[in-house]
Design an enzyme around this catalytic site. Structure first.
Site, PDB file in Angstrom:
ATOM      1  N   GLY A 126       0.844  -1.203   0.000  1.00 44.02           N
ATOM      2  CA  GLY A 126       0.000   0.000   0.000  1.00 44.02           C
ATOM      3  C   GLY A 126       0.870   1.241   0.000  1.00 44.02           C
ATOM      4  O   GLY A 126       2.099   1.139   0.079  1.00 44.02           O
ATOM      5  N   LYS A 127       0.201   2.385  -0.065  1.00 44.28           N
ATOM      6  CA  LYS A 127       0.957   3.640  -0.113  1.00 44.28           C
ATOM      7  C   LYS A 127       1.891   3.788   1.081  1.00 44.28           C
ATOM      8  O   LYS A 127       3.001   4.277   0.956  1.00 44.28           O
ATOM      9  CB  LYS A 127      -0.005   4.831  -0.158  1.00 44.28           C
ATOM     10  N   ARG A 128       1.418   3.334   2.254  1.00 43.88           N
ATOM     11  CA  ARG A 128       2.243   3.480   3.458  1.00 43.88           C
ATOM     12  C   ARG A 128       3.466   2.572   3.434  1.00 43.88           C
ATOM     13  O   ARG A 128       4.402   2.751   4.187  1.00 43.88           O
ATOM     14  CB  ARG A 128       1.421   3.154   4.703  1.00 43.88           C
ATOM     15  N   ASP A 129       3.438   1.557   2.597  1.00 45.12           N
ATOM     16  CA  ASP A 129       4.578   0.624   2.543  1.00 45.12           C
ATOM     17  C   ASP A 129       5.531   1.011   1.421  1.00 45.12           C
ATOM     18  O   ASP A 129       6.364   0.205   1.009  1.00 45.12           O
ATOM     19  CB  ASP A 129       4.100  -0.811   2.317  1.00 45.12           C
ATOM     20  N   GLY A 130       5.342   2.163   0.885  1.00 43.45           N
ATOM     21  CA  GLY A 130       6.296   2.610  -0.141  1.00 43.45           C
ATOM     22  C   GLY A 130       5.782   2.459  -1.556  1.00 43.45           C
ATOM     23  O   GLY A 130       6.560   2.593  -2.498  1.00 43.45           O
TER      24      GLY A 130
END
Ligand code: GLU
Length: 480
Positions: A248-252
């Site tokens: 996801g976006k939070r994981d890069g």
């Protein structure tokens, strides 16, 4: 006669393109090229509330950077017209009317509140909620102002084949009367993509696994509209590096064009994306686009999730950087170096000698930019300011260091022609071995670069030339 192969990449203009969508685009593109077919970019902008301005330009810029050139797309209409869904509303309306006239669609009798209430009721009774179970026996005529729902007429088991996942099936509980046309006149994704795939002659639908659950509904629609099923090519999800969840976006998961800014090569990005969910069945890991086109096969796309690993991407990028000619390498490097470094390395015609050193230490052109900002390339064109304390090897005194540098100077003054890294090395090597390499080569190197870390002194001397080398060593002797 077999149909010509047509694939499409069909993003919604809802923001930037991330790894997953770029990979879908790549697979669709490569498969079309391999089969001598056609690749279409279709913009699925039927949900105006989710649209992010500028997305179409962004998608085009991303595909342009990756070199995934479309045959038909936003700027190249096909014989079927526009490739932007909001410009094709009359096509969907005509198809919806056809279904309505055949009794295969009906005006949606429910308000949102009514549907929510029915859903809540089903949930409370722990049974699945199906709109079709509430379908009215008779419906009012459709005046075009209400949403239109597809009407399932056969509730049998759905069976289909996916080029990646093999034979799939689902029971009738997967079938429901879904909205095909909304009250605002826009079609749903579920409807529009099928109408368009048929109009555009799409033979292979390459997309993520989130559409598998809806496929039984799609199959009913193909049958109702009398159009052939395409080949379904379901690509695996992209997972976080530790495989614990979807990336996801939070994981890069970031905008693909960020990688361009960070100094990745598009050929490396394509190579990495290709391997993220596909393998050639050999040990080969580095591919040009031509090789991908030759070797890619939808039959070898993986079923299970592919873990995104930035270190692997860097490694592949480094491999592609090594393949660049010196000229091309320099062209890319110029984009991330400071204007001063570019001008000076160009002016002194030093770039071709510095490029091999740049290649040694960088995995991306961004690394080269970062090294430049630390002054890594400055000493090739500018005499460094050298601190006396830095010149001394561990525990050595300044007078002892000065004696060694003077000896080095004497040896180098004897080197006339050719002056090169090799001849400089040959001149001082025996002395360095006798006195201690650290004791001799460390001050020599610092005298030339002014830095704790740099390539060895022979390489630097070879590049900056005889006069500059001797001057820098003399200057170091003076400060000691
Ligand atoms: N517009 C859909 C999406 O962005 C495309 C799915 C498809 O390729 O059919 O997810």
């Amino acid at each position: 006669m077999t149909r010509p192969i047509v694939t499409r990449f069909a993003p919604s203009p809802t923001g930037f393109m991330h790894i997953g969508s770029a990979r879908t685009a790549l697979y669709a593109y490569v498969w079309a090229k391999k089969c001598g077919g056609t690749f279409i970019l279709r913009i699925e902008d039927t949900d105006k509330s989710r649209e992010v301005p500028g997305s179409i330009e962004h998608i085009e810029a991303t595909l342009g950077w990756l070199g995934l050139t479309y045959d038909f797309g936003p700027r190249a209409p096909g014989p079927w017209g526009s490739n932007i869904q909001s410009e094709r509303l009359s096509t969907y309306r005509a198809a919806a009317e056809q279904l309505y006239k055949q009794g295969l669609a009906y005006p949606d009798p429910f308000t949102k509140e009514e549907l929510d209430a029915l859903r809540a009721e089903a949930e409370a009774e722990k049974r699945p909620f199906l709109v079709r179970e509430h379908r009215p026996d008779t419906t009012v005529p459709w005046d075009g102002t209400r949403a239109l729902r597809f009407k399932h007429t056969a509730l049998s088991r759905s069976v289909w084949t996916d080029a990646v996942r093999g034979d799939l099936s689902a029971g009738p509980e997967a079938l429901d009367d879904f909205v095909i046309l909304k009250a605002d006149g826009y079609p749903t994704y579920n409807f529009a993509h099928i109408v368009d795939d048929a109009a555009m002659g799409v033979t292979h639908v390459v997309r993520g696994d989130e559409f598998i659950a809806s496929t039984p509904n799609y199959l009913a629609l193909y049958d109702a509209l009398g159009i052939p099923r395409p080949v379904f090519v379901t690509v695996p999800p992209i997972l976080k590096d530790d495989r614990t969840k979807k990336l996801g976006k939070r994981d890069g998961a970031k905008d693909i064009l960020e990688y361009r800014k960070e100094g990745y090569l598009p050929e490396a990005m394509n190579n990495y994306l290709a391997l993220l969910g596909w393998n050639p069945g050999t040990d080969q890991e580095v591919f040009t686009m031509d090789e991908l086109v030759t070797q890619f096969d939808i039959g070898r796309i993986h079923v299970s999730g592919a873990a995104f690993n930035e270190t692997k991407l860097q490694w592949i990028n480094r491999e592609h950087m090594q393949k660049l000619s010196a000229h091309l390498f320099w062209e890319h490097a110029e984009e991330c170096l400071t204007p001063e470094t570019v001008t000076m390395l160009d002016a002194k015609n030093l770039w071709s000698q510095v490029v091999p050193l740049m290649r040694e230490r960088a995995s991306t052109f961004g690394d080269i930019g970062a090294l430049d900002r630390e002054g890594e390339y400055r000493y090739y064109y500018e005499t460094p300011v050298v601190e006396p304390s830095k010149l001394c090897w561990k525990g050595e005194s300044q007078p002892a260091t000065k004696t060694r540098l003077e000896a080095v100077l004497g040896l180098l003054e004897g080197v006339l022609d050719p002056w090169s890294a090799d001849s400089v090395k040959a001149a001082v090597w025996d002395y360095a071995e006798k006195e201690g390499k650290g004791q001799v080569l460390w001050p020599m190197r610092v005298a030339l670069s002014g830095k704790d870390k740099s390539p060895d002194p022979f390489v630097i001397a070879g590049i900056i030339g005889r006069d500059e080398t001797l001057d820098r060593i003399r200057a170091a002797c003076r400060v000691l």
